[in-house]
Design a protein around this motif. Structure first.
Motif, PDB file in Angstrom:
ATOM      1  N   TRP A  27      46.318  48.602  49.680  1.00  0.00           N
ATOM      2  CA  TRP A  27      45.689  49.369  48.604  1.00  0.00           C
ATOM      3  C   TRP A  27      44.556  48.591  47.928  1.00  0.00           C
ATOM      4  O   TRP A  27      43.721  49.192  47.256  1.00  0.00           O
ATOM      5  CB  TRP A  27      46.726  49.784  47.568  1.00  0.00           C
ATOM      6  N   ILE A  28      44.513  47.269  48.116  1.00  0.00           N
ATOM      7  CA  ILE A  28      43.397  46.484  47.589  1.00  0.00           C
ATOM      8  C   ILE A  28      42.162  46.711  48.448  1.00  0.00           C
ATOM      9  O   ILE A  28      41.043  46.846  47.943  1.00  0.00           O
ATOM     10  CB  ILE A  28      43.765  44.981  47.544  1.00  0.00           C
ATOM     11  N   ALA A  29      42.367  46.785  49.751  1.00  0.00           N
ATOM     12  CA  ALA A  29      41.248  47.020  50.660  1.00  0.00           C
ATOM     13  C   ALA A  29      40.779  48.464  50.637  1.00  0.00           C
ATOM     14  O   ALA A  29      39.622  48.752  50.962  1.00  0.00           O
ATOM     15  CB  ALA A  29      41.655  46.633  52.082  1.00  0.00           C
ATOM     16  N   ASP A  30      41.651  49.381  50.237  1.00  0.00           N
ATOM     17  CA  ASP A  30      41.307  50.804  50.232  1.00  0.00           C
ATOM     18  C   ASP A  30      41.857  51.464  48.965  1.00  0.00           C
ATOM     19  O   ASP A  30      43.037  51.853  48.922  1.00  0.00           O
ATOM     20  CB  ASP A  30      41.878  51.479  51.480  1.00  0.00           C
ATOM     21  N   PRO A  31      41.035  51.628  47.923  1.00  0.00           N
ATOM     22  CA  PRO A  31      41.505  52.207  46.658  1.00  0.00           C
ATOM     23  C   PRO A  31      41.878  53.685  46.752  1.00  0.00           C
ATOM     24  O   PRO A  31      42.402  54.244  45.783  1.00  0.00           O
ATOM     25  CB  PRO A  31      40.316  52.003  45.715  1.00  0.00           C
ATOM     26  N   ASN A  32      41.639  54.323  47.891  1.00  0.00           N
ATOM     27  CA  ASN A  32      42.044  55.723  48.036  1.00  0.00           C
ATOM     28  C   ASN A  32      43.540  55.900  47.804  1.00  0.00           C
ATOM     29  O   ASN A  32      43.988  56.953  47.335  1.00  0.00           O
ATOM     30  CB  ASN A  32      41.678  56.250  49.427  1.00  0.00           C
ATOM     31  N   TYR A  33      44.303  54.865  48.129  1.00  0.00           N
ATOM     32  CA  TYR A  33      45.746  54.930  47.900  1.00  0.00           C
ATOM     33  C   TYR A  33      46.052  55.071  46.404  1.00  0.00           C
ATOM     34  O   TYR A  33      46.951  55.822  46.012  1.00  0.00           O
ATOM     35  CB  TYR A  33      46.423  53.682  48.463  1.00  0.00           C
ATOM     36  N   LEU A  34      45.313  54.350  45.577  1.00  0.00           N
ATOM     37  CA  LEU A  34      45.525  54.428  44.132  1.00  0.00           C
ATOM     38  C   LEU A  34      45.125  55.792  43.599  1.00  0.00           C
ATOM     39  O   LEU A  34      45.783  56.333  42.698  1.00  0.00           O
ATOM     40  CB  LEU A  34      44.722  53.329  43.431  1.00  0.00           C
ATOM     41  N   TYR A  35      44.053  56.368  44.151  1.00  0.00           N
ATOM     42  CA  TYR A  35      43.629  57.701  43.731  1.00  0.00           C
ATOM     43  C   TYR A  35      44.690  58.734  44.074  1.00  0.00           C
ATOM     44  O   TYR A  35      44.969  59.648  43.277  1.00  0.00           O
ATOM     45  CB  TYR A  35      42.301  58.076  44.391  1.00  0.00           C
ATOM     46  N   VAL A  36      45.276  58.601  45.253  1.00  0.00           N
ATOM     47  CA  VAL A  36      46.327  59.535  45.665  1.00  0.00           C
ATOM     48  C   VAL A  36      47.536  59.418  44.750  1.00  0.00           C
ATOM     49  O   VAL A  36      48.121  60.425  44.332  1.00  0.00           O
ATOM     50  CB  VAL A  36      46.737  59.265  47.134  1.00  0.00           C
ATOM     51  N   ILE A  37      47.911  58.186  44.404  1.00  0.00           N
ATOM     52  CA  ILE A  37      49.049  57.966  43.515  1.00  0.00           C
ATOM     53  C   ILE A  37      48.795  58.610  42.151  1.00  0.00           C
ATOM     54  O   ILE A  37      49.646  59.322  41.609  1.00  0.00           O
ATOM     55  CB  ILE A  37      49.328  56.469  43.345  1.00  0.00           C
TER      56      ILE A  37
END
Length: 200
Positions: A56-66
């Motif tokens: 999730w550090i390399a790809d902030p899309n995970y944080l947006y989904v959360i």
């Protein structure tokens, strides 16, 4: 395809975390925290142990989904009795997806199959364990419920299929379905593992 499944897994685990927060009547920030640790806790621990940058550090899309999933879960009206059932089903989907995705991530780091199995189970169960601890519940992995066992069986199935040179996409689908069916069957019929009795 695998990336989309990974995001989906994050979403369903975030739902289970946010639903747990709703059950405990936490505020929106508490729901976001529980959604986050449930969704990325296991994967973060796996990546740190494998000495690679957490996904999730390399790809902030995970944080947006959360964030989006947590907000949606908090504001969506639910009928009485639904939250617990939705929490269990969402958690089962997340367990199945993350077990397989965790193994795939570990294998891409060129570890042994045995280590990959451990990392798959860790990815599947650690997030829910952190969620339960923070919400004051006994973690599912420490109860009699068939939870970590479902993850382990799914991981072993994937390892066996890959050892037999099956296509990784097909093998992953079968392993996910195996984990999901075991967990949902255990929920439906309230199956539990036997306890260890101490004899004097």
């Amino acid at each position: 395809m695998m990336y989309a499944l990974d995001l989906f897994g994050v979403a369903v685990f975030a739902i289970s975390g946010a639903m747990a927060a709703r059950q405990l009547q936490m505020d929106p920030f508490g729901a976001l925290i529980l959604a986050g640790v449930t969704a990325i806790g296991g994967g973060t621990l796996r990546d740190l142990l494998l000495d690679i940058t957490p996904f999730w550090i390399a790809d902030p899309n995970y944080l947006y989904v959360i964030a989006a999933t947590a907000i949606f879960t908090v504001i969506w009206p639910l009928k009485r009795g639904w939250p617990y059932r939705i929490l269990n089903v969402a958690d089962a989907f997340g367990l199945a997806l993350f077990t397989v995705m965790g193994m795939s991530r570990a294998l891409s780091a060129e570890v042994s199959m045995t280590v990959a199995i451990v990392m798959g189970v860790m990815t599947g169960v650690a997030g829910g364990m952190i969620r339960d601890v923070l919400s004051g519940q006994v973690p599912l992995i420490l109860r009699r419920e068939v939870y970590a066992t479902a993850s382990l069986v799914g991981a072993l199935v994937l390892a066996a299929l890959l050892h037999g040179n099956m296509d990784i996409k097909m093998a992953s689908a079968i392993a996910m379905l195996t984990t999901l069916l075991i967990r949902l069957t255990a929920i439906r019929w309230k199956l539990a593992l036997p306890t260890l009795n101490q004899h004097r």
